[in-house]
Write a protein that holds these residues in place. Structure first.
Motif, PDB file in Angstrom:
ATOM      1  N   ALA A   1     -17.102  -8.861  -5.652  1.00  0.00           N
ATOM      2  CA  ALA A   1     -16.706  -8.625  -4.332  1.00  0.00           C
ATOM      3  C   ALA A   1     -15.747  -8.720  -3.638  1.00  0.00           C
ATOM      4  O   ALA A   1     -14.667  -8.340  -3.002  1.00  0.00           O
ATOM      5  CB  ALA A   1     -17.547 -10.126  -3.214  1.00  0.00           C
ATOM      6  N   MET A   2     -15.038  -9.274  -4.884  1.00  0.00           N
ATOM      7  CA  MET A   2     -13.248  -9.413  -4.303  1.00  0.00           C
ATOM      8  C   MET A   2     -12.490  -7.952  -4.421  1.00  0.00           C
ATOM      9  O   MET A   2     -11.707  -7.612  -4.209  1.00  0.00           O
ATOM     10  CB  MET A   2     -12.696  -9.944  -5.585  1.00  0.00           C
ATOM     11  N   ALA A   3     -12.778  -7.381  -6.141  1.00  0.00           N
ATOM     12  CA  ALA A   3     -12.895  -6.275  -6.178  1.00  0.00           C
ATOM     13  C   ALA A   3     -13.174  -4.826  -5.484  1.00  0.00           C
ATOM     14  O   ALA A   3     -12.407  -4.137  -5.449  1.00  0.00           O
ATOM     15  CB  ALA A   3     -13.041  -5.483  -7.636  1.00  0.00           C
ATOM     16  N   LEU A   4     -14.610  -5.791  -4.572  1.00  0.00           N
ATOM     17  CA  LEU A   4     -14.535  -4.051  -3.878  1.00  0.00           C
ATOM     18  C   LEU A   4     -13.306  -4.442  -2.870  1.00  0.00           C
ATOM     19  O   LEU A   4     -13.646  -2.962  -2.050  1.00  0.00           O
ATOM     20  CB  LEU A   4     -15.781  -4.373  -3.191  1.00  0.00           C
TER      21      LEU A   4
ATOM     22  N   GLU B   1      -2.935   5.865   6.793  1.00  0.00           N
ATOM     23  CA  GLU B   1      -3.665   6.962   5.806  1.00  0.00           C
ATOM     24  C   GLU B   1      -5.138   5.933   6.384  1.00  0.00           C
ATOM     25  O   GLU B   1      -5.818   6.281   6.740  1.00  0.00           O
ATOM     26  CB  GLU B   1      -3.621   8.833   5.299  1.00  0.00           C
ATOM     27  N   ARG B   2      -4.556   5.140   5.613  1.00  0.00           N
ATOM     28  CA  ARG B   2      -6.689   4.679   4.889  1.00  0.00           C
ATOM     29  C   ARG B   2      -6.155   3.446   5.897  1.00  0.00           C
ATOM     30  O   ARG B   2      -7.605   2.173   5.916  1.00  0.00           O
ATOM     31  CB  ARG B   2      -6.456   4.603   3.307  1.00  0.00           C
ATOM     32  N   GLY B   3      -5.705   3.144   6.281  1.00  0.00           N
ATOM     33  CA  GLY B   3      -5.735   1.407   7.058  1.00  0.00           C
ATOM     34  C   GLY B   3      -5.591   0.693   6.811  1.00  0.00           C
ATOM     35  O   GLY B   3      -6.510  -0.704   7.122  1.00  0.00           O
ATOM     36  N   VAL B   4      -5.570   0.335   4.839  1.00  0.00           N
ATOM     37  CA  VAL B   4      -5.737  -0.915   4.325  1.00  0.00           C
ATOM     38  C   VAL B   4      -4.013  -1.228   4.819  1.00  0.00           C
ATOM     39  O   VAL B   4      -3.230  -1.275   5.418  1.00  0.00           O
ATOM     40  CB  VAL B   4      -4.821  -0.200   2.926  1.00  0.00           C
ATOM     41  N   THR B   5      -4.589  -2.439   4.377  1.00  0.00           N
ATOM     42  CA  THR B   5      -3.771  -4.271   4.389  1.00  0.00           C
ATOM     43  C   THR B   5      -3.022  -3.911   3.240  1.00  0.00           C
ATOM     44  O   THR B   5      -3.440  -4.269   2.396  1.00  0.00           O
ATOM     45  CB  THR B   5      -4.228  -5.082   4.254  1.00  0.00           C
ATOM     46  N   VAL B   6      -1.414  -4.205   3.307  1.00  0.00           N
ATOM     47  CA  VAL B   6      -0.814  -4.583   1.796  1.00  0.00           C
ATOM     48  C   VAL B   6      -0.139  -5.555   1.999  1.00  0.00           C
ATOM     49  O   VAL B   6       0.628  -5.616   2.164  1.00  0.00           O
ATOM     50  CB  VAL B   6       0.407  -2.966   1.389  1.00  0.00           C
ATOM     51  N   LEU B   7       0.041  -6.027   1.184  1.00  0.00           N
ATOM     52  CA  LEU B   7       0.681  -6.944   0.537  1.00  0.00           C
ATOM     53  C   LEU B   7       1.884  -6.863  -1.186  1.00  0.00           C
ATOM     54  O   LEU B   7       1.081  -7.238  -1.999  1.00  0.00           O
ATOM     55  CB  LEU B   7      -0.374  -7.874   0.166  1.00  0.00           C
ATOM     56  N   SER B   8       3.283  -7.411  -1.428  1.00  0.00           N
ATOM     57  CA  SER B   8       3.638  -6.452  -1.776  1.00  0.00           C
ATOM     58  C   SER B   8       4.646  -7.479  -2.149  1.00  0.00           C
ATOM     59  O   SER B   8       5.335  -7.756  -0.894  1.00  0.00           O
ATOM     60  CB  SER B   8       4.172  -5.412  -1.834  1.00  0.00           C
TER      61      SER B   8
ATOM     62  N   GLU C   1      -4.957  -7.751   9.515  1.00  0.00           N
ATOM     63  CA  GLU C   1      -5.556  -6.521   8.424  1.00  0.00           C
ATOM     64  C   GLU C   1      -4.105  -5.181   9.277  1.00  0.00           C
ATOM     65  O   GLU C   1      -3.903  -4.904  10.365  1.00  0.00           O
ATOM     66  CB  GLU C   1      -7.100  -6.569   9.786  1.00  0.00           C
ATOM     67  N   GLY C   2      -4.621  -4.764   8.277  1.00  0.00           N
ATOM     68  CA  GLY C   2      -3.767  -3.423   8.218  1.00  0.00           C
ATOM     69  C   GLY C   2      -2.113  -3.112   8.977  1.00  0.00           C
ATOM     70  O   GLY C   2      -1.557  -2.421   9.256  1.00  0.00           O
TER      71      GLY C   2
ATOM     72  N   LEU D   1      -6.007   3.484  -5.043  1.00  0.00           N
ATOM     73  CA  LEU D   1      -7.082   4.506  -4.348  1.00  0.00           C
ATOM     74  C   LEU D   1      -8.505   4.755  -4.909  1.00  0.00           C
ATOM     75  O   LEU D   1      -9.648   4.572  -4.306  1.00  0.00           O
ATOM     76  CB  LEU D   1      -5.901   6.075  -4.067  1.00  0.00           C
ATOM     77  N   ALA D   2      -8.362   5.211  -5.783  1.00  0.00           N
ATOM     78  CA  ALA D   2      -9.868   4.975  -6.343  1.00  0.00           C
ATOM     79  C   ALA D   2     -10.697   3.800  -6.660  1.00  0.00           C
ATOM     80  O   ALA D   2     -11.887   3.807  -6.557  1.00  0.00           O
ATOM     81  CB  ALA D   2      -9.941   5.784  -7.721  1.00  0.00           C
ATOM     82  N   GLN D   3     -10.023   2.110  -6.111  1.00  0.00           N
ATOM     83  CA  GLN D   3     -11.482   1.183  -5.846  1.00  0.00           C
ATOM     84  C   GLN D   3     -11.002   1.433  -4.578  1.00  0.00           C
ATOM     85  O   GLN D   3     -12.256   0.405  -4.312  1.00  0.00           O
ATOM     86  CB  GLN D   3      -9.744  -0.130  -6.616  1.00  0.00           C
ATOM     87  N   GLU D   4     -10.627   2.114  -3.828  1.00  0.00           N
ATOM     88  CA  GLU D   4     -11.186   2.652  -1.995  1.00  0.00           C
ATOM     89  C   GLU D   4     -11.284   1.036  -1.795  1.00  0.00           C
ATOM     90  O   GLU D   4     -11.818  -0.191  -1.355  1.00  0.00           O
ATOM     91  CB  GLU D   4     -12.696   2.947  -2.395  1.00  0.00           C
ATOM     92  N   PRO D   5     -10.355  -0.029  -1.535  1.00  0.00           N
ATOM     93  CA  PRO D   5     -10.172  -1.195  -1.715  1.00  0.00           C
ATOM     94  C   PRO D   5      -9.669  -1.672   0.200  1.00  0.00           C
ATOM     95  O   PRO D   5      -8.998  -0.135   0.800  1.00  0.00           O
ATOM     96  CB  PRO D   5      -9.031  -1.866  -2.405  1.00  0.00           C
ATOM     97  N   ARG D   6      -9.702  -2.319   0.728  1.00  0.00           N
ATOM     98  CA  ARG D   6      -9.195  -2.732   1.921  1.00  0.00           C
ATOM     99  C   ARG D   6      -8.016  -3.318   1.366  1.00  0.00           C
ATOM    100  O   ARG D   6      -7.396  -3.722   2.684  1.00  0.00           O
ATOM    101  CB  ARG D   6     -10.406  -3.412   2.906  1.00  0.00           C
ATOM    102  N   VAL D   7      -7.737  -4.146   1.064  1.00  0.00           N
ATOM    103  CA  VAL D   7      -6.207  -4.874   0.645  1.00  0.00           C
ATOM    104  C   VAL D   7      -5.768  -4.545  -0.653  1.00  0.00           C
ATOM    105  O   VAL D   7      -6.280  -4.636  -1.124  1.00  0.00           O
ATOM    106  CB  VAL D   7      -6.565  -6.260   1.232  1.00  0.00           C
ATOM    107  N   VAL D   8      -4.310  -4.371  -0.790  1.00  0.00           N
ATOM    108  CA  VAL D   8      -3.687  -3.332  -2.271  1.00  0.00           C
ATOM    109  C   VAL D   8      -3.089  -4.790  -1.800  1.00  0.00           C
ATOM    110  O   VAL D   8      -2.246  -4.944  -1.435  1.00  0.00           O
ATOM    111  CB  VAL D   8      -2.892  -2.399  -1.512  1.00  0.00           C
TER     112      VAL D   8
END
Lengths: 349, 260
Positions: free
Chosen positions: B72-75, B186-193, B28-29, B152-159
């Motif tokens: 739930a996934m999209a959230l 800044e938003r503490g999201v997890t990124v997988l790219s 996470e993060g 960002l508008a989707q406010e996800p935890r994972v991108v």
């Protein structure tokens, strides 16, 4: 800082107001024009008089009142209903298929209705019917055509994509049209009547037809209007739409279902009026916005107005004879559409 | 905490295995970069995670199990594909507004809070002046920013980003990667790219997973994954890894027709 939506994301009130005014004008002009001309103010006073709790002296003679309310108004109102329904169905089809060439007849609704009507016209008179069999057969044929296309598209192994569904629709429509043409040639006596039906007409319209189609049209319009935001979501394609949390295949099924229900209902009483379902949503799209929040409501208002004006021309150009309304919609619609297309930046898909 | 847990995932297209028994954990993060040659299976792995392809094995994103519950996934998770669709004629504002979809009921309209979140996302990505522009008419870098604003508008935890910078020039690429890093921080999201540029991957990602022919070859911190011997096996033997001002730089030397 910024509060509401920016201009490019709103449905401007002047567009809604202008489209509603155009529709009202079409209705009044439609009721005015004919062998006996009637003053527009008298028509409006008479319409007001018919509203509950309002008492206005209409100024129409008994004869003129009958011409307006028994002959012209049902035809005009049916024109509004048919034009609105075909336009909004076209918009829904274009949205769920992300295809600018989609129209309400894409999945076989038109070909199915044509076959149903041909069977009823060719073989119907021999039997004793309680009700006119042509609209019933056309309605059943339209629904059956789309169900066949959907089932065929659904069972293709490659998946339930929009493209498979369109190809299934092309196959079903070709098959049903071939069957219809065969029957039409075989029963040569009915050729003229079948041909007239296929080109579309509002000439047999009475309040009965309006009452017959209205429930279907209202239900399908409510569903399409309520789904206009989802049509915007569909515009980014199935993969992205599903990662935004919606189910594209389900939305497509629901919208095709209700658009077909409404289309089948109007086609059953008006025949196959072409072109409206493509040009009206596109004209709105090219002149205003590619968002279905704008396209759907404006298509309803402008589609109704367009078909009423087309019908006025259809019955006036060679009065007292009528030319098929499908000829008029294409004849004035095509050049107008070409003009809009020339002035536009591009076509949304 | 694990944000994305991929366990023994296999994907095959028409009988050909594209991914074989792949397992990765993304903490996470953090920012995990998927690297590897064209056709290695990076995009397929991302598609499996977002539920866009069928797979065998198990994938969990937080509590959501792809592809059982789309909403739930999209959230939790937002996805930008390799070639996002930018509908012709749609305004940038409306495009970013689509990010609010998972937060709305099927027939509900966006409320003032949704609109405010969209304005905030547009401001973060510097797109406020573009709101009325046709999203399909933007330049490469601007469209990527529009995609990120929607994320960002989707406010996800994972991108999940598939080659977010593939067609951009070097300056635009850095700008977009910096924006992703800022969002992550800044938003503490997890990124997988998935990312092709190994030098950029070394600079921006916390961890890397190297995939080749549907298999995980190496995973860990960039210094451990981006070694000349590993990259030499997967790409070509002439790859060199050098250090410039504390950062790894991966270059490939020309072997034939070298003017030197």
């Amino acid at each position: 800082m910024n509060a509401g939506r920016p201009a490019g994301s709103r449905l401007p009130w002047w567009w809604i107001g202008g489209a509603a005014a155009l529709l009202m004008t079409a209705v009044v002009v439609g009721a005015m024009i004919g062998a006996v001309s009637i003053a527009p103010l008298d028509i409006m006073r008479s319409a007001l008089d018919r509203l509950p709790f309002i008492d206005v002296e209409s100024g129409l003679s008994e004869r003129d009142d009958a011409i307006v309310w028994q002959i012209r108004m049902p035809r005009v109102i049916l024109g509004v209903i048919v034009g609105s329904m075909l336009s909004v169905s076209g918009a829904a089809y274009q949205g769920v298929f992300r295809n600018p060439l989609a129209d309400p007849y894409l999945l076989g609704a038109g070909a199915g209705a044509g076959l149903g009507a041909t069977i009823a016209i060719a073989y119907g008179p021999d039997l004793d019917w309680l009700i006119d069999p042509v609209p019933v057969a056309a309605f059943a044929g339209a629904v059956l055509g789309v169900v066949l296309a959907y089932v065929l598209g659904y069972t293709v192994r490659a998946g339930r994509t929009a493209v498979t569904l369109i190809l299934a629709g092309v196959a079903v429509a070709a098959f049903l049209t071939a069957a219809q043409t065969y029957l039409q040639q075989k029963e040569a006596d009915s050729i003229r009547e079948v041909y007239g039906w296929i080109l579309g007409s509002l000439s047999t319209a009475g309040w009965g037809e309006v009452r017959l189609v209205l429930p279907y049209v209202i239900v399908s319009m409510i569903v399409i209007v309520a789904s206009r935001r989802l049509l915007d979501v569909m515009s980014v394609g199935d993969t992205e739409a599903s990662t935004l949390g919606v189910k594209p295949a389900r939305i497509r099924l629901i919208l095709i279902g209700f658009a077909t229900l409404g289309t089948a209902a109007v086609v059953s009483v008006s025949g196959l009026i072409g072109f409206v379902g493509i040009i009206i949503p596109h004209t709105v799209r090219l002149m205003t916005s590619a968002s279905y929040r704008v396209i759907v409501p404006l298509s309803i208002l402008l589609g109704g107005a367009f078909l009423v004006f087309a019908d006025i021309l259809a019955r006036s150009i060679q009065a007292p004879a009528e030319i098929p309304i499908g000829v008029v919609t294409a004849f004035i619609g095509a050049p107008f559409f070409a003009l809009v297309l020339r002035r536009s930046k591009g076509v949304a898909t | 905490m694990t944000a994305i847990a991929v366990e023994s995932v296999s994907v095959s297209y028409n009988g050909t295995n594209v991914l074989t028994d792949v397992s990765i954990d993304v903490a996470e993060g953090t920012w995990m970069g998927l690297v590897g040659p064209n056709g290695a299976g990076k995009s397929t792995l991302l598609k499996a995670i977002v539920g866009a392809v069928d797979y065998d094995g198990s994938i969990r994103v937080g509590d959501a199990n792809a592809p059982d519950d789309r909403k739930a996934m999209a959230l939790r998770l937002a996805y930008v594909p390799q070639r996002p669709v930018f509908p012709v004629g749609m305004s940038v504002f409306d495009f970013v507004l689509l990010g609010r979809t998972p937060h709305l009921g099927p027939l509900a309209a966006e409320g003032s809070q949704d609109i405010a979140i969209v304005w905030d996302s547009l401001a973060t990505l510097g797109l406020t002046e573009f709101v009325n522009r046709d999203v399909a008419s933007l330049s490469g870098g601007e469209t990527q920013r529009a995609s990120l604003a929607r994320v960002l508008a989707q406010e996800p935890r994972v991108v999940v980003l598939d080659e977010a910078t593939a067609s951009l020039d070097v300056a635009a690429q850095h700008e977009v990667l910096e924006l992703i890093a800022r969002i992550q921080e800044e938003r503490g999201v997890t990124v997988l790219s998935a990312i092709h540029d190994l030098t950029a991957a070394a600079q921006f990602c916390d961890e890397l997973t190297l995939i080749d022919e549907g298999d995980v070859v190496a995973t860990g911190v960039p210094e451990g994954v981006l070694t000349e011997s590993t990259l030499g096996d997967v790409f070509e033997p002439t790859i060199r890894v050098i250090e410039v001002e504390g950062s790894l730089v991966v270059v490939s030397l020309r072997t034939e027709g070298n003017p030197q």
